[in-house]
Design an enzyme around this catalytic site. Structure first.
Site, mmCIF file in Angstrom:
data_model
loop_
_atom_site.group_PDB
_atom_site.id
_atom_site.type_symbol
_atom_site.label_atom_id
_atom_site.label_comp_id
_atom_site.label_asym_id
_atom_site.label_seq_id
_atom_site.Cartn_x
_atom_site.Cartn_y
_atom_site.Cartn_z
ATOM 1 N N TYR A 294 30.750 57.220 67.358
ATOM 2 C CA TYR A 294 31.081 58.284 68.312
ATOM 3 C C TYR A 294 30.470 57.949 69.671
ATOM 4 C CZ TYR A 294 31.133 62.710 70.760
ATOM 5 O OH TYR A 294 31.343 63.684 71.709
ATOM 6 N N GLU B 5 35.476 61.646 75.771
ATOM 7 C CA GLU B 5 34.999 61.512 74.398
ATOM 8 C C GLU B 5 35.847 60.501 73.630
ATOM 9 O OE1 GLU B 5 35.750 64.727 71.456
ATOM 10 O OE2 GLU B 5 33.576 64.870 71.373
#
Ligand code: GDP
Ligand code: MN
Length: 394
Positions: free
Chosen positions: A109, A197
């Site tokens: 991530y 993101e």
């Protein structure tokens, strides 16, 4: 403003951030054409909607042949996809991303956001890719790594390296990961992102560091200097009333309740919503007509409120400073002359030209309930809406 994954990837590519090779498709034929241009045996068919959680909802398909690409395209186009981010109504899929398949070794991530408590851009990274970062933060907070960025220096290469090592990027791929992060940071700053993101960022078996997903959000206040981003806007994904509001420069946000609000100033608008709630009413919207609104703008705002089927009453709460009460009154009268007034209307005016404003409303012959204070106004509109609903006390 939000954009689609495939648009985000186009942008990332310009900044040297590695992404899988792919094409957007609006039809089954375009999907197959795209698949024919892709070299890998496996192709990925991804629904493009402004919401995440597509994987779990069946919006990401792995195809082993071009026939399968066609079948998945047929299945997904026109389908209403319900993910945990779309709400129960879901979103209709109108575009697909046809992409080369990636041989995933591990998912990570990587996110960049503005941390308001430190007033700094912050990079958030984790070895736990592919899952919701909120869940990781709750269950295994020690697996989240943060790096705060000095605004003058920008994200320093040593920081990017530290992030890469902290989340366990294989040593020989650290340089690629650093290039990736610096590129992502550059996009974030140059294009006025509010969030960037990448979930998941993947390391492939062949040794690439790729953005497998891309969620980019942009600060609307920066769009005037990012025309290329504005071109990415997809009106199909936005609330119709909010689009109409943006044409007139109104700050409008649709809400769930039944009391339409027209207020000037964001602070007063929020205070008005609070006071409606304290009298057990529910606002149907947040609407700030702004400081020096014209009669036309007020008229548009009023029409917007009336176009919402859920609205059973309207509260106008204006403090006339730069905004003049007579202009507000003229806008209300002009709008109701055209579309009529079918629900109770409570008006509280105070400030510049207040007497003139009240006089205009009185002469209009409209059925308006005047109010003196904010509390008085909120109490009146809540009770009028209740009466109209058959006197059911809330
Ligand atoms: P989201 O669910 O809306 O966040 O969509 P993502 O783009 O993140 O995709 C969800 C998941 O699908 C990813 O975490 C991957 O595990 C998987 N996925 C997406 N693209 C590929 C691919 O090219 N190859 C493989 N093997 N899996 C993929
Ligand atoms: Mn994702």
């Amino acid at each position: 403003m939000n954009i689609h994954e495939y648009q985000g990837k186009q942008l990332l590519k310009r900044y040297g951030v590695a992404v899988p090779h792919g094409y957007v498709a609006f039809t089954e034929d375009q999907a197959v054409e795209a698949a024919e241009k892709i070299q890998t045996d496996i192709k990925v068919v991804k629904a493009q909607i402004h919401a995440g959680g597509r994987g779990k909802a069946g919006g990401v398909k792995i195809a082993r042949s071009n026939e399968e690409v066609r079948a998945y395209a047929d299945e997904l186009l026109g389908k209403v996809l319900v993910t945990h981010q779309t709400g129960p109504a879901g979103k209709e899929v109108k575009r697909l991303l046809i992409e080369e398949g990636s041989d995933i070794d591990k998912e990570y991530y990587l996110g960049i956001v503005l941390d308001r408590s430190s007033s700094r851009v912050t990079v958030i990274a984790s070895s736990e890719g592919g899952m919701e970062i909120e869940q990781v933060a709750e269950e295994t907070p020690d697996k989240i790594y943060r790096e705060s960025v000095d605004p003058l220096v920008g994200l320093a290469p040593f920081q990017a390296r530290r992030i890469a090592f902290s989340i366990g990027i294989p040593k020989k791929l650290v340089n690629k990961a650093v290039k990736f992060m610096l590129g992502l940071y550059q996009v974030f700053v140059e294009k006025d992102c509010s969030i960037a993101e990448i979930n998941p960022l993947v390391v492939t078996k062949s040794g690439d560091v790729l953005a497998l997903d891309a969620k980019l959000n942009f600060d609307d206040n920066g769009l005037y200097r990012n025309k290329d981003i504005l071109d990415f806007r997809d009106l199909d994904e936005e609330d119709e009333k909010e689009i109409e509001a943006s044409k007139y420069g109104l700050n409008y946000i649709a809400l769930e309740g039944n009391i339409g609000c027209m207020v000037n100033g964001a602070g007063l608008a929020m205070a008005t919503m609070d006071i409606i709630k304290s009298f057990h009413g529910e606002p149907a919207n947040f609407l700030d007509v702004g400081g020096g609104a014209s009669k036309e703008k007020v008229e548009a705002a009023f029409r917007l409120i009336m176009s919402d089927q859920h609205v059973k009453g309207i509260l106008v709460n204006i403090f006339g400073g730069i905004m003049k009460c007579d202009v507000i009154a003229e806008g209300i009268v002009a709008a109701t002359e055209k579309i009529g007034l079918t629900v109770p209307l409570v008006v509280r005016l105070e400030g510049t030209n207040v007497d003139l404003g009240k006089e205009i409303l009185r002469r209009s012959g409209l059925n308006i309930t005047p109010a003196q204070t904010m509390a008085d106004a909120a109490e009146k509109i809540v009770s009028l809406v209740d009466q109209a609903a058959g006197g059911v006390a809330k």
